[in-house]
Design an enzyme around this catalytic site. Structure first.
Site, short mmCIF file in Angstrom:
data_model
loop_
_atom_site.label_atom_id
_atom_site.label_comp_id
_atom_site.label_asym_id
_atom_site.label_seq_id
_atom_site.Cartn_x
_atom_site.Cartn_y
_atom_site.Cartn_z
N TYR A 103 43.46 51.89 68.89
CA TYR A 103 44.33 52.38 67.82
C TYR A 103 44.49 53.90 67.93
O TYR A 103 45.57 54.43 67.71
CB TYR A 103 43.77 52.00 66.45
N ASN A 126 53.15 44.21 61.46
CA ASN A 126 54.09 43.79 62.50
C ASN A 126 54.59 42.38 62.19
O ASN A 126 53.81 41.43 62.20
CB ASN A 126 53.39 43.83 63.86
N CYS A 134 51.05 43.47 69.21
CA CYS A 134 49.99 44.17 68.49
C CYS A 134 48.60 43.64 68.88
O CYS A 134 47.60 44.33 68.67
CB CYS A 134 50.20 44.08 66.98
N HIS A 135 48.56 42.47 69.50
CA HIS A 135 47.27 41.93 69.95
C HIS A 135 46.67 42.76 71.08
O HIS A 135 45.49 42.64 71.37
CB HIS A 135 47.43 40.46 70.39
N GLU A 161 46.35 36.74 78.64
CA GLU A 161 46.89 37.83 79.45
C GLU A 161 45.84 38.44 80.36
O GLU A 161 46.13 39.38 81.10
CB GLU A 161 47.49 38.91 78.55
#
Length: 175
Positions: A103, A126, A134-135, A161
């Protein structure tokens, strides 16, 4: 009164995470969310069930993402939020597939290094999860923090991912 063309349409899409709610209008996708354990959440007042052809491209791209055939979405997006939230969400779109940032790093990227908490709040607001990724934002120590769909979904998406994060000892580890 809004015209039918600009009316918010919605549908539910099956995914490895369960059902996903898609909502949008002619200007683009406005929401991608997770109905949760309690089942389908009722659509907002005034929303109408999507037609057969609505969200066709979003459905195709989500299927490709979950099949690991797509790393970046190319969809018209129309999230609603403040100018600050839009700057935060725009920065999220710059985080490459399979990578994570903190962040604090995201706050630096928007030119406001002291705004890590505000960035976290904007990420939490979001409305288009997964597509606006945002993950891919984690705590400064690499820990998983906050996700409106639940940390189990954030963990799934990062593992999907194959995202890597640095632990406190500087070593890269799979989240």
């Amino acid at each position: 009164m809004s015209s039918a063309a600009s009316q918010i349409r919605y549908c539910y899409v099956d995914s490895p995470l369960g059902e996903i709610l898609l909502a949008g209008a002619d200007d683009g996708l406005r929401e991608l969310s997770f109905p949760g354990k309690s089942g389908r959440r009722p659509p907002r007042a005034g929303w109408v069930k999507a037609g057969e052809g609505d969200f066709a491209e979003a459905r195709i791209q989500l299927a490709a993402y979950f099949a690991r055939e797509l790393e970046a979405f190319d969809l018209p997006l129309a999230p609603r939020g403040s100018a600050f939230q839009h700057s935060v969400w725009d920065a999220l779109l710059q985080i490459p597939y399979g990578e994570v940032i903190s962040y604090g790093e995201q706050a630096k990227r928007i030119g406001d290094p002291g705004a890590a908490q505000a960035v976290g709040a904007a990420n939490g607001a979001n409305p288009i999860a997964i597509v606006i990724p945002c993950h891919r934002v984690v705590g400064a120590d690499g820990s998983l923090t906050g996700f409106t769909g639940g940390l189990h979904i954030k963990k799934f998406l990062l593992a999907h991912e194959q995202a890597m994060a640095r632990s406190n000892d500087g070593q890269l580890r799979l989240i």
